[in-house]
Scaffold this motif. Sequence first.
Motif, PDB file in Angstrom:
ATOM      1  N   GLU A  75      27.743 -56.414 -29.949  1.00 20.31           N
ATOM      2  CA  GLU A  75      28.555 -56.346 -28.724  1.00 20.31           C
ATOM      3  C   GLU A  75      29.859 -55.591 -29.030  1.00 20.31           C
ATOM      4  OE1 GLU A  75      28.725 -59.989 -26.379  1.00 20.31           O
ATOM      5  OE2 GLU A  75      30.845 -59.597 -25.982  1.00 20.31           O
ATOM      6  N   LYS A  76      30.257 -54.723 -28.091  1.00 20.35           N
ATOM      7  CA  LYS A  76      31.454 -53.897 -28.323  1.00 20.35           C
ATOM      8  C   LYS A  76      32.492 -54.145 -27.238  1.00 20.35           C
ATOM      9  CE  LYS A  76      28.912 -49.809 -29.956  1.00 20.35           C
ATOM     10  NZ  LYS A  76      27.633 -49.965 -29.270  1.00 20.35           N
ATOM     11  N   THR A  77      33.749 -53.951 -27.596  1.00 14.73           N
ATOM     12  CA  THR A  77      34.820 -54.021 -26.604  1.00 14.73           C
ATOM     13  C   THR A  77      35.893 -52.988 -26.913  1.00 14.73           C
ATOM     14  OG1 THR A  77      36.275 -55.530 -25.391  1.00 14.73           O
ATOM     15  CG2 THR A  77      36.196 -55.822 -27.771  1.00 14.73           C
ATOM     16  N   LEU A 131      35.469 -59.796 -36.501  1.00 16.22           N
ATOM     17  CA  LEU A 131      34.927 -58.640 -35.779  1.00 16.22           C
ATOM     18  C   LEU A 131      35.173 -57.383 -36.603  1.00 16.22           C
ATOM     19  CD1 LEU A 131      36.141 -59.460 -32.141  1.00 16.22           C
ATOM     20  CD2 LEU A 131      33.790 -59.558 -32.994  1.00 16.22           C
ATOM     21  N   LYS A 132      34.425 -56.330 -36.294  1.00 12.49           N
ATOM     22  CA  LYS A 132      34.471 -55.095 -37.090  1.00 12.49           C
ATOM     23  C   LYS A 132      35.064 -53.966 -36.263  1.00 12.49           C
ATOM     24  CE  LYS A 132      30.322 -53.520 -37.992  1.00 12.49           C
ATOM     25  NZ  LYS A 132      29.030 -53.552 -38.700  1.00 12.49           N
ATOM     26  N   LEU A 133      36.011 -53.238 -36.855  1.00 10.04           N
ATOM     27  CA  LEU A 133      36.617 -52.077 -36.197  1.00 10.04           C
ATOM     28  C   LEU A 133      35.701 -50.879 -36.417  1.00 10.04           C
ATOM     29  CD1 LEU A 133      39.200 -51.004 -34.771  1.00 10.04           C
ATOM     30  CD2 LEU A 133      40.135 -50.556 -37.047  1.00 10.04           C
ATOM     31  N   ILE A 134      35.155 -50.316 -35.324  1.00  7.91           N
ATOM     32  CA  ILE A 134      34.220 -49.197 -35.505  1.00  7.91           C
ATOM     33  C   ILE A 134      34.749 -47.885 -34.928  1.00  7.91           C
ATOM     34  CG2 ILE A 134      32.172 -50.692 -35.632  1.00  7.91           C
ATOM     35  CD1 ILE A 134      31.531 -49.669 -32.730  1.00  7.91           C
ATOM     36  N   GLY A 167      30.948 -56.941 -32.630  1.00  7.85           N
ATOM     37  CA  GLY A 167      30.429 -58.158 -33.256  1.00  7.85           C
ATOM     38  C   GLY A 167      30.078 -59.196 -32.213  1.00  7.85           C
ATOM     39  N   MET A 168      29.636 -60.358 -32.703  1.00 12.16           N
ATOM     40  CA  MET A 168      29.201 -61.451 -31.837  1.00 12.16           C
ATOM     41  C   MET A 168      30.341 -61.853 -30.884  1.00 12.16           C
ATOM     42  SD  MET A 168      27.443 -64.848 -33.396  1.00 12.16           S
ATOM     43  CE  MET A 168      28.774 -65.258 -34.507  1.00 12.16           C
ATOM     44  N   ASN A 169      30.065 -61.917 -29.601  1.00 12.55           N
ATOM     45  CA  ASN A 169      31.061 -62.339 -28.602  1.00 12.55           C
ATOM     46  C   ASN A 169      32.334 -61.494 -28.600  1.00 12.55           C
ATOM     47  OD1 ASN A 169      29.447 -64.573 -27.783  1.00 12.55           O
ATOM     48  ND2 ASN A 169      30.133 -65.677 -29.588  1.00 12.55           N
ATOM     49  N   VAL A 172      33.727 -59.281 -26.677  1.00 12.72           N
ATOM     50  CA  VAL A 172      34.551 -59.204 -25.455  1.00 12.72           C
ATOM     51  C   VAL A 172      35.357 -60.490 -25.276  1.00 12.72           C
ATOM     52  CG1 VAL A 172      34.467 -59.083 -22.913  1.00 12.72           C
ATOM     53  CG2 VAL A 172      33.042 -57.545 -24.284  1.00 12.72           C
ATOM     54  N   GLY A 173      34.687 -61.629 -25.373  1.00 10.52           N
ATOM     55  CA  GLY A 173      35.341 -62.914 -25.138  1.00 10.52           C
ATOM     56  C   GLY A 173      36.358 -63.265 -26.208  1.00 10.52           C
ATOM     57  N   VAL A 174      36.007 -63.008 -27.457  1.00  6.39           N
ATOM     58  CA  VAL A 174      36.917 -63.343 -28.567  1.00  6.39           C
ATOM     59  C   VAL A 174      38.196 -62.508 -28.471  1.00  6.39           C
ATOM     60  CG1 VAL A 174      37.184 -63.183 -31.082  1.00  6.39           C
ATOM     61  CG2 VAL A 174      35.102 -64.165 -30.114  1.00  6.39           C
ATOM     62  N   ILE A 175      38.039 -61.233 -28.195  1.00  2.36           N
ATOM     63  CA  ILE A 175      39.232 -60.361 -28.098  1.00  2.36           C
ATOM     64  C   ILE A 175      40.104 -60.788 -26.916  1.00  2.36           C
ATOM     65  CG2 ILE A 175      40.003 -58.006 -27.512  1.00  2.36           C
ATOM     66  CD1 ILE A 175      39.096 -57.893 -30.344  1.00  2.36           C
TER      67      ILE A 175
END
Length: 200
Positions: free
Chosen positions: A6-8, A34-37, A110-112, A114-117
């Motif tokens: 999942e990306k945001t 989460l991973k910075l891509i 990463g997993m979730n 959008v919501g985590v950010i």
Amino acid sequence: MDFKKEKTLVLIKPDGIQRGLIGEIIHRYERTGLKLIGLKLVLPTEELVEHHYLVDPDWKIKSGQKSIDAYLAKGLTPPSSEPEKMGELILEKLKKYLTSGPVIAMVWQGMNAVGVIRKITGATEPLTSDVGTIRGDLTIDSYEIADVDRRSVRNLIHASSSIIDAEKEINLWFKPEELINYRLVGESILYDVNLDGILE
Ligand code: ATP
Ligand code: MG
């Protein structure tokens, strides 16, 4: 869709750059796992800002309604009672704000994601965003004072509000080749089903 991918989209707005908060903000997101891509410094045009907010066709109404509700919750009268009109005014001010200086555009994956950010970023208005969030801890603005001064609420960050919006926003800000697929060694502890291999 692979839920681990999942990306945001996150923007550090011009006030974040001017306040010297780039490192602090990235640090907070980075610690989640989460991973910075994707990452770049951009001077946005008004056209890009307009496209960005209007990827969600209901944005004007939603954003207008949210600030009307914020006024009412404090027992105050909003500048307009029509959500769409409020939304239009907000967009004009946003164009000035986001084109006033460079912004950092980032894609976190990463997993979730959008919501985590969004949780770490905090609610739109810094005065009422939760303690512990970026907007709650690192800045001080409110709807009323922004409105008196006829400017945008300066709240350091934009973060996508849904997976669908994120996809559209990422396409606006990044070319496909600017996003990098790679593995972080720490991802095993977040995602692997079996944790065999930790003990020797
Ligand atoms: P969310 O995270 O819930 O999507 P947001 O921060 O993206 O919230 P929006 O309602 O989408 O907020 O509005 C976009 C931006 O416009 C805000 O981040 C803020 O900078 C600015 N803004 C929103 N409402 C107002 C307002 N009433 N007056 C001035 N600026 C506003
Ligand atoms: Mg929004």
